[in-house]
Design a protein around this motif. Structure first.
Motif, mmCIF file in Angstrom:
data_model
loop_
_atom_site.group_PDB
_atom_site.id
_atom_site.type_symbol
_atom_site.label_atom_id
_atom_site.label_comp_id
_atom_site.label_asym_id
_atom_site.label_seq_id
_atom_site.Cartn_x
_atom_site.Cartn_y
_atom_site.Cartn_z
ATOM 1 N N SER A 48 29.387 -1.794 37.533
ATOM 2 C CA SER A 48 30.703 -1.361 37.992
ATOM 3 C C SER A 48 31.596 -2.594 37.999
ATOM 4 C CB SER A 48 30.619 -0.746 39.391
ATOM 5 O OG SER A 48 31.902 -0.327 39.805
ATOM 6 N N GLN A 49 32.532 -2.622 37.071
ATOM 7 C CA GLN A 49 33.418 -3.775 36.972
ATOM 8 C C GLN A 49 34.716 -3.369 36.297
ATOM 9 O OE1 GLN A 49 30.498 -5.961 34.381
ATOM 10 N NE2 GLN A 49 32.331 -6.579 33.272
ATOM 11 N N PRO A 50 35.777 -4.166 36.481
ATOM 12 C CA PRO A 50 37.064 -3.841 35.851
ATOM 13 C C PRO A 50 36.987 -3.945 34.323
ATOM 14 C CG PRO A 50 37.291 -5.630 37.475
ATOM 15 C CD PRO A 50 35.838 -5.361 37.307
ATOM 16 N N THR A 136 37.959 1.072 35.794
ATOM 17 C CA THR A 136 36.668 0.426 36.033
ATOM 18 C C THR A 136 35.658 1.053 35.097
ATOM 19 O OG1 THR A 136 37.216 0.104 38.354
ATOM 20 C CG2 THR A 136 34.902 0.023 37.777
#
Length: 154
Positions: A48-50, A136
């Motif tokens: 989970s990351q931008p 995301t």
């Protein structure tokens, strides 16, 4: 794909107190040096990351233990508008680190590694979706790795 999570089905491996090797020994082969045995590292890590094209680490080894085996990277993003994932690995085959796979939204890719020391992922925005740059990316990494460990005598 939706909300399907492979992580829940990952078998647990208690290698700290394990007396047997991960796999049945192959007759005539000893992948480990003498007085060592093959152990396993099974783990699932959520992603989970931008979607900002910056690499983030998901596996790092600072030991002299060589982890080898299979890694499966799954991108659970929306297939039409989600971000893609660039997977960068540092191992015996890519000592300087190289992008070894691009995982499109809604897809999974298996990657075989040999002596991995670092795995990083960058989420790349979809160029046709301006809102993707603000979103995301999500998914998971399943590690199914082996390593050699010294035998523990009791």
């Amino acid at each position: 794909m939706g909300n399907h999570h492979v992580c829940e089905n990952v078998p647990k491996c208690h290698f700290e107190h394990e007396k047997n090797p991960c796999h049945n020994p192959v007759k005539g082969f000893n992948l480990c040096r003498r007085r060592q045995e093959l152990r396993c590292f099974k783990h699932c890590e959520p992603i989970s990351q931008p979607c900002d094209s910056n690499f983030q680490p998901y596996f790092s080894s600072r030991t002299n233990i060589e982890f080898s085996g299979l890694i499966v990277v799954t991108n659970t993003g929306n297939p039409t508008s989600g971000c893609s994932m660039s997977v960068r690995i540092t191992d015996r085959l890519s000592p300087a680190g190289a992008v070894v796979a691009t995982v499109n939204p809604g897809a999974s890719i298996p990657i075989f590694v040999e002596g991995i020391t670092l795995l990083e992922i960058a989420c790349i925005p979809n160029p046709t979706e301006p809102a993707a740059a603000l979103s995301t990316c999500s998914g998971e990494i399943v590690f199914d790795l082996d390593y050699c460990a010294s035998r523990v005598c009791f």
